[in-house]
Write a protein that holds these residues in place. Structure first.
Motif, PDB file in Angstrom:
ATOM      1  N   VAL A 157      -1.623   9.307   0.771  1.00 34.96           N
ATOM      2  CA  VAL A 157      -0.657   8.413   1.337  1.00 34.96           C
ATOM      3  C   VAL A 157      -0.025   7.541   0.461  1.00 34.96           C
ATOM      4  CG1 VAL A 157      -1.272   8.814   3.697  1.00 34.96           C
ATOM      5  CG2 VAL A 157      -2.025   6.768   2.576  1.00 34.96           C
ATOM      6  N   MET A 158       1.216   6.989   0.541  1.00 31.36           N
ATOM      7  CA  MET A 158       1.657   6.016  -0.421  1.00 31.36           C
ATOM      8  C   MET A 158       1.117   4.695  -0.175  1.00 31.36           C
ATOM      9  SD  MET A 158       5.719   6.820  -1.002  1.00 31.36           S
ATOM     10  CE  MET A 158       6.493   7.967  -2.078  1.00 31.36           C
ATOM     11  N   GLY A 159       1.704   3.809  -0.952  1.00 29.02           N
ATOM     12  CA  GLY A 159       1.216   2.495  -1.144  1.00 29.02           C
ATOM     13  C   GLY A 159       1.018   1.739  -2.231  1.00 29.02           C
ATOM     14  N   ARG A 160       1.503   2.618  -3.377  1.00 22.31           N
ATOM     15  CA  ARG A 160       1.176   2.005  -4.772  1.00 22.31           C
ATOM     16  C   ARG A 160      -0.176   1.533  -5.042  1.00 22.31           C
ATOM     17  NH1 ARG A 160       5.934   0.644  -7.999  1.00 22.31           N
ATOM     18  NH2 ARG A 160       7.237   0.743  -6.118  1.00 22.31           N
ATOM     19  N   ARG A 161      -0.253   0.302  -5.174  1.00 24.47           N
ATOM     20  CA  ARG A 161      -1.898  -0.486  -5.391  1.00 24.47           C
ATOM     21  C   ARG A 161      -2.483  -0.819  -4.175  1.00 24.47           C
ATOM     22  NH1 ARG A 161       0.857  -1.207  -9.990  1.00 24.47           N
ATOM     23  NH2 ARG A 161       1.764  -3.194  -9.151  1.00 24.47           N
ATOM     24  N   GLY A 205      10.820  -6.216   1.894  1.00 30.55           N
ATOM     25  CA  GLY A 205      11.131  -4.924   2.387  1.00 30.55           C
ATOM     26  C   GLY A 205      10.393  -3.774   1.522  1.00 30.55           C
ATOM     27  N   THR A 206       9.356  -3.261   2.138  1.00 31.41           N
ATOM     28  CA  THR A 206       8.705  -2.217   1.256  1.00 31.41           C
ATOM     29  C   THR A 206       7.716  -1.597   2.206  1.00 31.41           C
ATOM     30  OG1 THR A 206       7.039  -1.683  -0.330  1.00 31.41           O
ATOM     31  CG2 THR A 206       7.150  -3.937   0.367  1.00 31.41           C
ATOM     32  N   ILE A 207       7.746  -0.102   2.202  1.00 36.10           N
ATOM     33  CA  ILE A 207       6.741   0.376   3.010  1.00 36.10           C
ATOM     34  C   ILE A 207       5.160   0.022   2.726  1.00 36.10           C
ATOM     35  CG2 ILE A 207       8.086   2.275   3.527  1.00 36.10           C
ATOM     36  CD1 ILE A 207       6.335   3.931   1.461  1.00 36.10           C
ATOM     37  N   ASP A 208       4.896  -0.523   1.554  1.00 37.58           N
ATOM     38  CA  ASP A 208       3.612  -0.708   0.931  1.00 37.58           C
ATOM     39  C   ASP A 208       2.844  -1.759   1.668  1.00 37.58           C
ATOM     40  OD1 ASP A 208       4.201   1.390  -0.942  1.00 37.58           O
ATOM     41  OD2 ASP A 208       4.733   0.043  -2.177  1.00 37.58           O
ATOM     42  N   ASN A 209       3.424  -2.839   2.331  1.00 40.56           N
ATOM     43  CA  ASN A 209       2.633  -3.935   2.847  1.00 40.56           C
ATOM     44  C   ASN A 209       1.791  -4.649   1.679  1.00 40.56           C
ATOM     45  OD1 ASN A 209       2.510  -5.541   5.249  1.00 40.56           O
ATOM     46  ND2 ASN A 209       0.565  -4.868   5.511  1.00 40.56           N
ATOM     47  N   GLY A 264       4.173  12.084   0.249  1.00 41.84           N
ATOM     48  CA  GLY A 264       5.126  11.624  -0.643  1.00 41.84           C
ATOM     49  C   GLY A 264       6.109  10.879   0.233  1.00 41.84           C
ATOM     50  N   HIS A 265       7.596  11.032  -0.281  1.00 44.33           N
ATOM     51  CA  HIS A 265       8.560  10.416   0.327  1.00 44.33           C
ATOM     52  C   HIS A 265       9.215  10.527   1.599  1.00 44.33           C
ATOM     53  CE1 HIS A 265       9.165   9.915  -4.115  1.00 44.33           C
ATOM     54  NE2 HIS A 265       9.587   8.722  -3.643  1.00 44.33           N
ATOM     55  N   VAL A 266       8.317  11.566   2.324  1.00 43.62           N
ATOM     56  CA  VAL A 266       8.717  11.779   3.633  1.00 43.62           C
ATOM     57  C   VAL A 266       8.234  10.240   4.428  1.00 43.62           C
ATOM     58  CG1 VAL A 266       6.229  12.462   4.331  1.00 43.62           C
ATOM     59  CG2 VAL A 266       8.312  13.172   5.756  1.00 43.62           C
ATOM     60  N   GLN A 267       7.367   9.456   3.961  1.00 45.43           N
ATOM     61  CA  GLN A 267       6.940   8.208   4.595  1.00 45.43           C
ATOM     62  C   GLN A 267       7.972   6.839   4.184  1.00 45.43           C
ATOM     63  OE1 GLN A 267       2.419   7.900   3.250  1.00 45.43           O
ATOM     64  NE2 GLN A 267       3.319   9.213   1.927  1.00 45.43           N
ATOM     65  N   ARG A 268       8.902   7.377   3.458  1.00 48.20           N
ATOM     66  CA  ARG A 268      10.101   6.456   3.154  1.00 48.20           C
ATOM     67  C   ARG A 268      11.094   6.403   3.934  1.00 48.20           C
ATOM     68  NH1 ARG A 268       9.717   5.224  -2.594  1.00 48.20           N
ATOM     69  NH2 ARG A 268      11.925   5.483  -2.519  1.00 48.20           N
ATOM     70  N   GLY A 269      11.231   7.538   4.597  1.00 49.12           N
ATOM     71  CA  GLY A 269      12.479   7.932   5.346  1.00 49.12           C
ATOM     72  C   GLY A 269      12.249   7.775   7.064  1.00 49.12           C
ATOM     73  N   ALA A 321      -5.716   6.649  -0.808  1.00 45.28           N
ATOM     74  CA  ALA A 321      -4.406   6.044  -1.084  1.00 45.28           C
ATOM     75  C   ALA A 321      -3.840   6.598  -2.602  1.00 45.28           C
ATOM     76  CB  ALA A 321      -4.887   4.607  -0.920  1.00 45.28           C
ATOM     77  N   GLU A 322      -2.625   6.278  -2.347  1.00 46.43           N
ATOM     78  CA  GLU A 322      -1.924   6.569  -3.679  1.00 46.43           C
ATOM     79  C   GLU A 322      -2.715   5.946  -4.902  1.00 46.43           C
ATOM     80  OE1 GLU A 322       1.970   4.942  -3.824  1.00 46.43           O
ATOM     81  OE2 GLU A 322       2.552   6.179  -5.536  1.00 46.43           O
ATOM     82  N   GLY A 323      -3.173   4.548  -4.549  1.00 41.81           N
ATOM     83  CA  GLY A 323      -3.821   3.897  -5.758  1.00 41.81           C
ATOM     84  C   GLY A 323      -5.106   4.470  -6.067  1.00 41.81           C
ATOM     85  N   ALA A 325      18.400   0.285  -6.111  1.00 41.17           N
ATOM     86  CA  ALA A 325      18.137   0.973  -7.373  1.00 41.17           C
ATOM     87  C   ALA A 325      17.225   0.000  -8.117  1.00 41.17           C
ATOM     88  CB  ALA A 325      19.486   0.983  -8.210  1.00 41.17           C
ATOM     89  N   ARG A 326      16.704   0.278  -9.368  1.00 37.31           N
ATOM     90  CA  ARG A 326      15.877  -0.422 -10.167  1.00 37.31           C
ATOM     91  C   ARG A 326      16.579  -0.596 -11.360  1.00 37.31           C
ATOM     92  NH1 ARG A 326      11.531   3.231  -7.782  1.00 37.31           N
ATOM     93  NH2 ARG A 326      10.263   1.961  -6.512  1.00 37.31           N
ATOM     94  N   SER A 327      16.934  -2.033 -11.806  1.00 35.00           N
ATOM     95  CA  SER A 327      17.480  -2.174 -13.303  1.00 35.00           C
ATOM     96  C   SER A 327      16.997  -2.774 -14.231  1.00 35.00           C
ATOM     97  CB  SER A 327      18.794  -3.142 -12.689  1.00 35.00           C
ATOM     98  OG  SER A 327      19.322  -3.602 -13.652  1.00 35.00           O
TER      99      SER A 327
HETATM  100  O1  F6P Z   1       7.021   0.865  -2.924  1.00 36.11           O
HETATM  101  C1  F6P Z   1       7.514   2.074  -2.313  1.00 36.11           C
HETATM  102  C2  F6P Z   1       6.904   3.261  -3.072  1.00 36.11           C
HETATM  103  O2  F6P Z   1       7.225   4.350  -2.172  1.00 36.11           O
HETATM  104  C3  F6P Z   1       5.320   3.336  -3.395  1.00 36.11           C
HETATM  105  O3  F6P Z   1       4.501   3.568  -2.239  1.00 36.11           O
HETATM  106  C4  F6P Z   1       5.431   4.327  -4.538  1.00 36.11           C
HETATM  107  O4  F6P Z   1       4.322   4.195  -5.253  1.00 36.11           O
HETATM  108  C5  F6P Z   1       6.654   4.285  -5.040  1.00 36.11           C
HETATM  109  O5  F6P Z   1       7.491   3.464  -3.974  1.00 36.11           O
HETATM  110  C6  F6P Z   1       7.291   5.521  -5.449  1.00 36.11           C
HETATM  111  O6  F6P Z   1       8.479   5.052  -6.218  1.00 36.11           O
HETATM  112  P1  F6P Z   1       9.692   6.182  -6.403  1.00 36.11           P
HETATM  113  O7  F6P Z   1      10.661   6.636  -5.218  1.00 36.11           O
HETATM  114  O8  F6P Z   1      10.454   5.564  -7.611  1.00 36.11           O
HETATM  115  O9  F6P Z   1       8.990   7.522  -6.837  1.00 36.11           O
END
Ligand code: F6P
Length: 320
Positions: A168-172, A124-128, A249-254, A222-224, A71-73
């Protein structure tokens, strides 16, 4: 017996479970009582602790997600929240916490350490996108998933002589885009770290490669950088090539973590417990030049990420 605890925080990443397993097993091996904290710092504020034993982490190595939930708190980020969290740890006899997550989670770990509870971070994050570490748990799995997805998109792109823009994801951070783009032979890769010009770096590249016979095109964004839907429309307008955008999207997180994620997570989990057993606090575990090392959290948070511009140049040269 002293207790240590483990939590996962922020966006989940494949391999987090392997890290949890390593922390639990190494902790028990070093004579600690090990507790799991559910849903990250939010669970810590609610005193949501669970006893972990050798068998509570059986068969989780191959599982995506995190068995501890995440979670994010917002509440935790206040001085009162930190004090409350530290008190909850003390009440439970917790002498150290392993925090598996990204930069935001490490700031929480630093605050908790300063409030008297020694913490160790594991990237621990997919973003490296953790500057101090060459690698973050989850990155390899996410890239492999993205690669498989782009391969599938290429099949239909080729059949229709289209241009497929894939975001693809990766935030910044552009690492997922760069590696996926290279592995899929993308004609153009746009990342936030490298300035680009759409005419020169996308349109001209497509038109040039079309001249030498290429009839379908992959552009990885890139998402950024974002804007992939508009970019596809623009490419179609400028080149006449039918274009489509896909946001992965979120397929990359699973999914089940790759070997690399399982092994690095296991090494990092072991190292984190070793540091706690040595009485260390406010440290983050990292992979540097192939070795597992550790840094002070503040030092780690102040480091600047270095983008692999050489690899980016290689991609540009060979995807023609
Ligand atoms: O940090 C992982 C990540 O999947 C990023 O690539 C993306 O910007 C963000 O989290 C998405 O967050 P949420 O799942 O809260 O939409």
């Amino acid at each position: 017996k002293d207790a240590i605890a483990v939590l996962t925080s922020g966006g989940d990443a494949p391999g987090m479970n392997a890290a949890v397993r390593a922390v639990v097993r190494s902790g028990i091996n070093k004579g600690f009582n090990v507790l799991g904290i559910k849903r990250g710092y939010r669970g810590l504020l609610k005193k949501d602790f669970v006893e972990m034993d050798l068998r509570s982490v059986t068969n989780i190595l191959s599982l995506g997600g995190t068995i501890l939930y995440t979670a994010r708190s917002k509440e935790f980020q206040t001085p009162e929240g930190i004090q409350h969290a530290a008190q909850n740890c003390m009440d439970m006899g917790v002498k150290g916490v392993v925090v598996i997550g990204g930069d935001g989670s490490f700031m929480g770990a630093r605050a908790l350490s300063e409030a008297g509870v020694p913490c160790i971070g594991i990237p621990g994050t997919i973003d490296n996108d953790i500057a101090c570490s060459d690698y973050t748990v989850g990155f390899d799995t996410a890239m492999n998933t993205a690669m498989e997805m782009v391969d599938k998109i290429r099949d239909t792109s080729q059949s229709h002589d289209r241009c497929s823009v894939v975001e693809v994801m990766g935030r910044r951070c552009g690492d997922i885009a760069l590696q996926t783009g290279i592995s899929c032979g993308a004609t153009a890769i746009l990342v936030p770290e490298v300035p680009y010009n759409i005419e020169k770096d996308v349109i001209s590249r497509i038109l040039e490669t079309r001249k030498n016979g290429k009839q379908h095109f992959i552009v990885v964004v890139a998402e950024g950088v974002g804007g992939s839907v508009d970019l596809a429309k623009y490419i179609e307008r400028r080149t006449g090539i039918e274009s489509r955008a896909t946001i992965l999207g979120h397929v990359q997180r699973g999914g089940s973590p790759t070997l690399r994620d399982r092994v690095v997570a296991s090494e990092m989990g072991y190292k984190a417990v070793e540091l706690l057993a040595e009485g260390k606090s406010k440290r983050v575990v990292a992979l540097k030049d192939g070795k597992i090392v550790d840094y002070d959290i503040t030092e780690a948070l102040n480091m600047e990420r270095v983008f692999d511009t050489h690899l980016y140049e290689i991609a540009k040269t060979i995807s023609m």
